[in-house]
Motif scaffolding. Sequence first.
Motif, PDB file in Angstrom:
ATOM      1  N   UNK A  75      33.806  29.463  57.497  1.00 52.50           N
ATOM      2  CA  UNK A  75      33.582  28.041  57.269  1.00 52.50           C
ATOM      3  C   UNK A  75      34.458  27.204  58.194  1.00 52.50           C
ATOM      4  N   UNK A  76      33.928  26.066  58.604  1.00 53.12           N
ATOM      5  CA  UNK A  76      34.747  25.103  59.334  1.00 53.12           C
ATOM      6  C   UNK A  76      35.693  24.397  58.345  1.00 53.12           C
ATOM      7  N   UNK A 113      39.996  17.923  63.601  1.00 48.96           N
ATOM      8  CA  UNK A 113      40.173  19.341  63.271  1.00 48.96           C
ATOM      9  C   UNK A 113      39.153  19.823  62.245  1.00 48.96           C
ATOM     10  N   UNK A 114      38.418  18.911  61.644  1.00 47.16           N
ATOM     11  CA  UNK A 114      37.425  19.275  60.631  1.00 47.16           C
ATOM     12  C   UNK A 114      36.341  20.192  61.199  1.00 47.16           C
ATOM     13  N   UNK A 117      37.431  26.213  63.213  1.00 49.35           N
ATOM     14  CA  UNK A 117      37.516  27.320  62.265  1.00 49.35           C
ATOM     15  C   UNK A 117      38.978  27.690  62.017  1.00 49.35           C
ATOM     16  N   UNK A 118      39.277  28.329  60.879  1.00 45.37           N
ATOM     17  CA  UNK A 118      40.680  28.665  60.570  1.00 45.37           C
ATOM     18  C   UNK A 118      41.374  29.497  61.640  1.00 45.37           C
ATOM     19  N   UNK A 119      40.638  30.408  62.325  1.00 50.11           N
ATOM     20  CA  UNK A 119      41.305  31.264  63.304  1.00 50.11           C
ATOM     21  C   UNK A 119      41.789  30.491  64.531  1.00 50.11           C
ATOM     22  N   UNK A 120      41.378  29.253  64.659  1.00 48.83           N
ATOM     23  CA  UNK A 120      41.798  28.431  65.788  1.00 48.83           C
ATOM     24  C   UNK A 120      43.101  27.672  65.522  1.00 48.83           C
ATOM     25  N   UNK A 121      43.727  27.954  64.370  1.00 43.24           N
ATOM     26  CA  UNK A 121      44.961  27.265  63.993  1.00 43.24           C
ATOM     27  C   UNK A 121      46.107  28.267  63.878  1.00 43.24           C
ATOM     28  N   UNK A 128      48.760  23.978  56.062  1.00 44.65           N
ATOM     29  CA  UNK A 128      48.503  22.552  55.860  1.00 44.65           C
ATOM     30  C   UNK A 128      47.061  22.329  55.402  1.00 44.65           C
ATOM     31  N   UNK A 129      46.144  23.111  55.952  1.00 46.85           N
ATOM     32  CA  UNK A 129      44.749  23.029  55.510  1.00 46.85           C
ATOM     33  C   UNK A 129      44.648  23.421  54.038  1.00 46.85           C
TER      34      UNK A 129
END
Length: 299
Positions: A75-76, A113-114, A117-121, A128-129
């Motif tokens: 999920x985004x 940032x919405x 994807x999580x792997x990009x953080x 924080x998300x």
Amino acid sequence: FRGETISIIGESGCGKTTLGRMLALLDKPTDGNLEFDFGQGLQGVKKLQGHDQMRFRKKVQMIFQDPYASLNPRWRVGRIVAEPMLAHTSMTKQEREVRVDALLSQVGLHPTDRDRYPHQFSGGQRQRISIARALAVNPEFLVCDEPTSALDVSVQAQVLNIMKDLQRRLGLTYLFISHNLAVVHHVADRVGVMYLGRIVEIADRDSLFENPQHPYTRMLLSAIPDMTGSGTRRTPVAGEVPNPLNPPSGCTFHPRCPFARDLCKSESPAMVTNGENQVACHGIAQGWPMTVEISAAVL
């Protein structure tokens, strides 16, 4: 109490995470009572069903330990943060999008940032998300299960400062579970010490760190590395945590306690008030001398 941070500390396997999951109704308690103030006084939560249970879940949210595992990788971020709103509110899609942008800004991320994807953080950004998701439906109580343990020290400080700032601005109440006693000293108002599924000591933060009374609490604090304590005699923590499926009789800490007597092996101690601390210990209740030196590091 409303608006405070109470921290739970103890060795791995003592039941901290299980307690947190039960408070969030992720695990069903087999016994005991859970009460929550919905605005008209305390109400029992354990037997809530249907709409009433959903009302409770909206007020109590959880931040999990591992930001890598607690976010859906397919999920985004916008969908992840908006998911609680779909379950608990009747907001329109446009209202959810506006709310997601505001939440991301609140936790120090950018609204754009919405679409990622999580792997990009990084790990800190993922946590924080997780915080933004937990705040999506305006909860009153957050269960924080070691939210900084997987992060670098500098990132830990950033996340903790965000959480403290949000608590001040939004009036949040935290249950903060942690192994890191320095973090606990920084964030907690009160501290509960758990051993084998039971709180054995609870007190205000300063009182507990400056004057630990239960032998287990004193042993935990003596394990903190102390640069000024060179040559100081210490009493090491003896043994391992017993099997919770087959706990020792009486006081479950007695096999590891340097002060244990026959009474400790046969009777479970009641919680007593001693000064500013509440302690479950026969030695404290009956005034036994506890002369073995256990040094508590000063943070």
